[in-house]
Design a protein around this motif. Sequence first.
Motif, PDB file in Angstrom:
ATOM      1  N   ALA A  93       0.689  -1.322   0.001  1.00  0.00           N
ATOM      2  CA  ALA A  93       0.011  -0.246   0.087  1.00  0.00           C
ATOM      3  C   ALA A  93       0.900   1.289  -0.200  1.00  0.00           C
ATOM      4  N   LEU A  94       1.848   1.164   0.806  1.00  0.00           N
ATOM      5  CA  LEU A  94       2.822   2.472   0.825  1.00  0.00           C
ATOM      6  C   LEU A  94       3.598   2.622  -0.535  1.00  0.00           C
ATOM      7  N   PHE A  95       3.826   1.403  -1.400  1.00  0.00           N
ATOM      8  CA  PHE A  95       4.568   1.497  -2.598  1.00  0.00           C
ATOM      9  C   PHE A  95       3.494   2.008  -3.493  1.00  0.00           C
ATOM     10  N   THR A  96       2.291   1.603  -3.223  1.00  0.00           N
ATOM     11  CA  THR A  96       1.368   2.173  -4.483  1.00  0.00           C
ATOM     12  C   THR A  96       1.161   3.691  -4.074  1.00  0.00           C
ATOM     13  N   ALA A  97       1.195   4.290  -2.958  1.00  0.00           N
ATOM     14  CA  ALA A  97       1.151   5.440  -2.737  1.00  0.00           C
ATOM     15  C   ALA A  97       2.262   6.139  -3.216  1.00  0.00           C
ATOM     16  N   ALA A  98       3.473   5.655  -3.046  1.00  0.00           N
ATOM     17  CA  ALA A  98       4.609   6.351  -3.682  1.00  0.00           C
ATOM     18  C   ALA A  98       4.394   6.347  -5.424  1.00  0.00           C
ATOM     19  N   LEU A 154      11.874   1.646  -8.963  1.00  0.00           N
ATOM     20  CA  LEU A 154      11.477   2.264  -7.335  1.00  0.00           C
ATOM     21  C   LEU A 154      12.249   1.744  -6.351  1.00  0.00           C
ATOM     22  N   ASN A 155      12.730   2.726  -5.482  1.00  0.00           N
ATOM     23  CA  ASN A 155      13.326   2.127  -4.268  1.00  0.00           C
ATOM     24  C   ASN A 155      12.701   2.717  -3.245  1.00  0.00           C
ATOM     25  N   ILE A 156      12.337   1.987  -2.093  1.00  0.00           N
ATOM     26  CA  ILE A 156      11.649   2.468  -0.948  1.00  0.00           C
ATOM     27  C   ILE A 156      12.157   1.999   0.367  1.00  0.00           C
ATOM     28  N   ASN A 157      12.223   2.869   1.467  1.00  0.00           N
ATOM     29  CA  ASN A 157      12.745   2.581   2.596  1.00  0.00           C
ATOM     30  C   ASN A 157      11.686   2.853   3.528  1.00  0.00           C
ATOM     31  N   PHE A 158      11.185   1.668   4.456  1.00  0.00           N
ATOM     32  CA  PHE A 158      10.230   1.707   5.352  1.00  0.00           C
ATOM     33  C   PHE A 158      11.031   2.270   6.692  1.00  0.00           C
ATOM     34  N   LEU A 159      10.175   3.237   7.402  1.00  0.00           N
ATOM     35  CA  LEU A 159      10.949   3.605   8.180  1.00  0.00           C
ATOM     36  C   LEU A 159      10.224   3.501   9.811  1.00  0.00           C
ATOM     37  N   ALA A 160       8.718   3.563   9.733  1.00  0.00           N
ATOM     38  CA  ALA A 160       8.109   3.444  10.767  1.00  0.00           C
ATOM     39  C   ALA A 160       6.778   2.830  10.669  1.00  0.00           C
ATOM     40  N   LYS A 161       6.316   2.319  11.679  1.00  0.00           N
ATOM     41  CA  LYS A 161       4.930   1.413  11.376  1.00  0.00           C
ATOM     42  C   LYS A 161       3.797   2.728  11.012  1.00  0.00           C
ATOM     43  N   ALA A 162       2.989   2.378   9.962  1.00  0.00           N
ATOM     44  CA  ALA A 162       2.062   3.183   9.440  1.00  0.00           C
ATOM     45  C   ALA A 162       0.592   3.134  10.248  1.00  0.00           C
ATOM     46  N   GLU A 163       0.155   3.636  10.945  1.00  0.00           N
ATOM     47  CA  GLU A 163      -1.133   3.379  11.559  1.00  0.00           C
ATOM     48  C   GLU A 163      -2.306   3.427  10.486  1.00  0.00           C
ATOM     49  N   PRO A 164      -3.232   2.755  10.686  1.00  0.00           N
ATOM     50  CA  PRO A 164      -4.351   2.884   9.695  1.00  0.00           C
ATOM     51  C   PRO A 164      -5.030   4.301   9.505  1.00  0.00           C
ATOM     52  N   GLY A 165      -4.943   4.594   8.193  1.00  0.00           N
ATOM     53  CA  GLY A 165      -5.378   5.821   7.677  1.00  0.00           C
ATOM     54  C   GLY A 165      -5.106   5.978   6.123  1.00  0.00           C
ATOM     55  N   ASP A 166      -5.268   7.074   5.722  1.00  0.00           N
ATOM     56  CA  ASP A 166      -5.174   7.653   4.370  1.00  0.00           C
ATOM     57  C   ASP A 166      -3.548   7.804   4.351  1.00  0.00           C
ATOM     58  N   ASN A 220      -1.306   9.529  12.004  1.00  0.00           N
ATOM     59  CA  ASN A 220      -0.245  10.338  12.669  1.00  0.00           C
ATOM     60  C   ASN A 220       0.593  10.969  11.736  1.00  0.00           C
ATOM     61  N   PRO A 221       0.004  12.123  11.333  1.00  0.00           N
ATOM     62  CA  PRO A 221       0.886  12.772  10.172  1.00  0.00           C
ATOM     63  C   PRO A 221       2.294  13.481  10.414  1.00  0.00           C
ATOM     64  N   ASN A 222       2.768  13.386  11.807  1.00  0.00           N
ATOM     65  CA  ASN A 222       4.071  13.745  11.835  1.00  0.00           C
ATOM     66  C   ASN A 222       5.292  12.914  11.824  1.00  0.00           C
ATOM     67  N   VAL A 223       4.663  11.600  11.737  1.00  0.00           N
ATOM     68  CA  VAL A 223       5.704  10.500  11.324  1.00  0.00           C
ATOM     69  C   VAL A 223       6.029   9.916   9.942  1.00  0.00           C
ATOM     70  N   LEU A 224       7.114  10.187   9.742  1.00  0.00           N
ATOM     71  CA  LEU A 224       7.684   9.783   8.212  1.00  0.00           C
ATOM     72  C   LEU A 224       7.682   8.244   8.344  1.00  0.00           C
ATOM     73  N   VAL A 225       6.741   7.631   7.392  1.00  0.00           N
ATOM     74  CA  VAL A 225       6.726   6.003   7.438  1.00  0.00           C
ATOM     75  C   VAL A 225       7.424   5.509   6.284  1.00  0.00           C
ATOM     76  N   ALA A 226       7.660   6.231   5.435  1.00  0.00           N
ATOM     77  CA  ALA A 226       8.196   5.514   4.110  1.00  0.00           C
ATOM     78  C   ALA A 226       8.741   6.720   3.183  1.00  0.00           C
ATOM     79  N   HIS A 227      10.035   6.619   2.649  1.00  0.00           N
ATOM     80  CA  HIS A 227      10.538   7.334   1.763  1.00  0.00           C
ATOM     81  C   HIS A 227      10.895   6.507   0.554  1.00  0.00           C
ATOM     82  N   ALA A 228      10.484   6.991  -0.874  1.00  0.00           N
ATOM     83  CA  ALA A 228      10.862   6.483  -1.884  1.00  0.00           C
ATOM     84  C   ALA A 228      11.390   7.374  -3.011  1.00  0.00           C
ATOM     85  N   THR A 229      12.507   6.731  -3.724  1.00  0.00           N
ATOM     86  CA  THR A 229      12.954   7.426  -5.032  1.00  0.00           C
ATOM     87  C   THR A 229      12.566   6.495  -6.150  1.00  0.00           C
ATOM     88  N   GLY A 230      12.226   7.149  -7.198  1.00  0.00           N
ATOM     89  CA  GLY A 230      11.991   6.364  -8.466  1.00  0.00           C
ATOM     90  C   GLY A 230      12.171   6.809  -9.791  1.00  0.00           C
TER      91      GLY A 230
END
Lengths: 143, 143, 143, 143
Positions: free
Chosen positions: A56-61, A84-96, A122-132
Amino acid sequence: MKPIMTAQEVENLIHLGFETPHKILSIEEVGCGSVRTRLLFRENMLRPGKIVSGPALFTAADLAMYALVLSHSGPALMAVTSNLNINFLAKAEPGDVISVGKILKLGQRLAVMEASMYSSANPNVLVAHATGSYALPLNQGKT
Amino acid sequence: MKPIMTAQEVENLIHLGFETPHKILSIEEVGCGSVRTRLLFRENMLRPGKIVSGPALFTAADLAMYALVLSHSGPALMAVTSNLNINFLAKAEPGDVISVGKILKLGQRLAVMEASMYSSANPNVLVAHATGSYALPLNQGKT
Amino acid sequence: MKPIMTAQEVENLIHLGFETPHKILSIEEVGCGSVRTRLLFRENMLRPGKIVSGPALFTAADLAMYALVLSHSGPALMAVTSNLNINFLAKAEPGDVISVGKILKLGQRLAVMEASMYSSANPNVLVAHATGSYALPLNQGKT
Amino acid sequence: MKPIMTAQEVENLIHLGFETPHKILSIEEVGCGSVRTRLLFRENMLRPGKIVSGPALFTAADLAMYALVLSHSGPALMAVTSNLNINFLAKAEPGDVISVGKILKLGQRLAVMEASMYSSANPNVLVAHATGSYALPLNQGKT
């Protein structure tokens, strides 16, 4: 790096492609070389443990980057993801999933972008970062 | 790098996690440091143009790597994807996504793997290739 | 995916580019879609702790991929690295860096490859693994 | 994410590690979760065509990330690069390589960072962008 489509135009175009009755993605903002998108929450985005899944995070990116290319290169473009290269950084709580996308390079053949993902829960937490990288078709636009 | 779970055991365990009535993933083979999986085709895996979408190929890669970690580290493990880099190489025609996964490193804290993806509709064409890292929880297995 | 240059031809061409009196890289083998190269050891490849540095392993991966593109696309080509992703897997003891490179895709505009790196001091240990994309100039070869 | 070492302290520490008489890297600024470094120009950083080579840009990215980890985790740390993904975006004209590094995540076991690279000869052009992971040793600092 001025956009040539509005947020609403990009959203409509992407919605057409999906052929689904419900809306999947909201384009909240299109700026100079940037975009802010929202992948709308659905139950099937969760994986065991009730956190937003990697796919889901990949799809968003991927969609944020696609919106970036569309908004800055125009609707005629059939860009395809090349890497596409993606780093998963923190747990993403259920939400958009909110994605902030930025163009790093918009060449004639390749667009390179980055996207930072957050959960609306929890919009203050960076949960993933991607470059593509997206391959751009030839003989379009600027010719 | 001997596996400690059979293909069937890994498949059952992953199926439990998904909480879906239908089967999503078939584990076809577990070898020494390797695995062969099949993500079963569903209409929602297609994107405009009737080709298998990037997120579906990402999912196939991620699940193949997860199956690799499970089969070689055991069911107690709660591994999480830390990084995944994927290259999209060719159009994937509609079909199951077959992934061939291989362990590059199985350390105490990190597993690094690669996965090669094919469509069952045209199994001779490499459609995507991924490498990924999974963080392994501490104090497990080898203590 | 047949090569169109021999190992010796590729080595000579790369040596010309470097403009150094001493040899830096040896091309040991060119196969169908594959290559085996050796980055010759020099003291400045070591970092504190007397292990081969990350930049030296990156150089080995990059040169192996460059040799792959050259040997399979010909000397006229001015390919440039577009993306390189490298995973460092184990300490590389002082020695030549042996790279085994393989073409994943050789398109008209983009070549995607992988390379596995070993130290000659301990050639059974995979010390790094990389995947990379090279942009190929237009209007070459196949026109 | 406050730094715990000054720019000068980080520079001295890195210089000690290199065991070279001349200075290689200048740490220009250490901020909260950020760093600005300068890899000093040397002729051997150029590749044919008189542009800064890929390995030199990789080195700049890797050192910026190492400076980030050091400055925010302290000198006792022996961090090692685990993964580095780099996109090459534009030709880098001969000059120092300026890197702007930023921490994306500073966990107990893994630090994830990004770095943007510029040439001092043309500091407005982003020439490369990298993201990387560093494995952090256990039982340090926070115990």
